[in-house]
Design a protein around this motif. Structure first.
Motif, mmCIF file in Angstrom:
data_model
loop_
_atom_site.group_PDB
_atom_site.id
_atom_site.type_symbol
_atom_site.label_atom_id
_atom_site.label_comp_id
_atom_site.label_asym_id
_atom_site.label_seq_id
_atom_site.Cartn_x
_atom_site.Cartn_y
_atom_site.Cartn_z
ATOM 1 N N UNK A 53 0.875 -1.070 -0.110
ATOM 2 C CA UNK A 53 0.058 -0.160 0.134
ATOM 3 C C UNK A 53 0.829 1.279 -0.156
ATOM 4 N N UNK A 54 2.131 1.190 0.555
ATOM 5 C CA UNK A 54 3.010 2.325 0.450
ATOM 6 C C UNK A 54 3.426 2.430 -0.884
ATOM 7 N N UNK A 55 3.651 1.500 -1.700
ATOM 8 C CA UNK A 55 3.971 1.869 -3.237
ATOM 9 C C UNK A 55 2.723 2.369 -4.019
ATOM 10 N N UNK A 56 1.537 1.779 -3.548
ATOM 11 C CA UNK A 56 0.377 2.442 -4.116
ATOM 12 C C UNK A 56 0.297 3.824 -3.959
ATOM 13 N N UNK B 177 -7.251 5.226 -15.263
ATOM 14 C CA UNK B 177 -6.826 3.663 -15.303
ATOM 15 C C UNK B 177 -6.166 3.368 -13.894
ATOM 16 N N UNK B 178 -5.186 4.078 -13.646
ATOM 17 C CA UNK B 178 -4.506 4.111 -12.376
ATOM 18 C C UNK B 178 -5.593 4.003 -11.022
ATOM 19 N N UNK C 76 -8.624 1.538 -6.723
ATOM 20 C CA UNK C 76 -9.879 1.566 -6.040
ATOM 21 C C UNK C 76 -9.922 0.280 -5.856
ATOM 22 N N UNK C 77 -9.760 -0.745 -6.583
ATOM 23 C CA UNK C 77 -9.898 -2.143 -6.495
ATOM 24 C C UNK C 77 -8.971 -2.968 -5.453
ATOM 25 N N UNK C 78 -7.840 -2.278 -5.408
ATOM 26 C CA UNK C 78 -6.715 -2.625 -4.566
ATOM 27 C C UNK C 78 -7.075 -2.427 -3.243
ATOM 28 N N UNK D 217 -8.214 -4.863 -0.170
ATOM 29 C CA UNK D 217 -7.695 -4.897 1.110
ATOM 30 C C UNK D 217 -8.294 -4.517 2.244
ATOM 31 N N UNK D 218 -9.838 -3.928 2.178
ATOM 32 C CA UNK D 218 -10.798 -3.833 3.090
ATOM 33 C C UNK D 218 -11.438 -5.074 3.143
#
Length: 77
Positions: free
Chosen positions: A5-8, A38-39, A44-46, A50-51
């Motif tokens: 998530x830090x990379x995101x 697109x990003x 959002x899906x990632x 995670x949630x």
């Protein structure tokens, strides 16, 4: 895959910086906006995934469910 998530977070801010480039005009700006959309969609899906994994972990921790699909297991660090 070793992204987290830090990379995101860093990718999203890098995209914001590219969109803030005042020299970007015309087709270059249009392409950057498409890339940003697109990003954003993938991000959002990632986050949603995670949630979901976090919620499943909470349910399992509270003994509200016994078994979870392997792909939803939260791994300890």
């Amino acid at each position: 895959m070793k992204n987290n998530l830090e990379d995101l977070h860093n990718h999203l801010f890098a995209q914001l910086e590219r969109l803030s480039d005042e020299d970007l005009k015309g087709n270059e700006l249009t392409e950057e906006i498409k890339r940003a959309n697109a990003i954003s969609s993938v991000a959002s899906q990632i986050i949603n995934n995670g949630n979901l994994a976090l919620n499943v972990g909470k349910l399992k921790y509270n003994d509200q469910i016994q078994k979870t699909p392997k792909y939803l297991e939260v791994k300890s660090v």
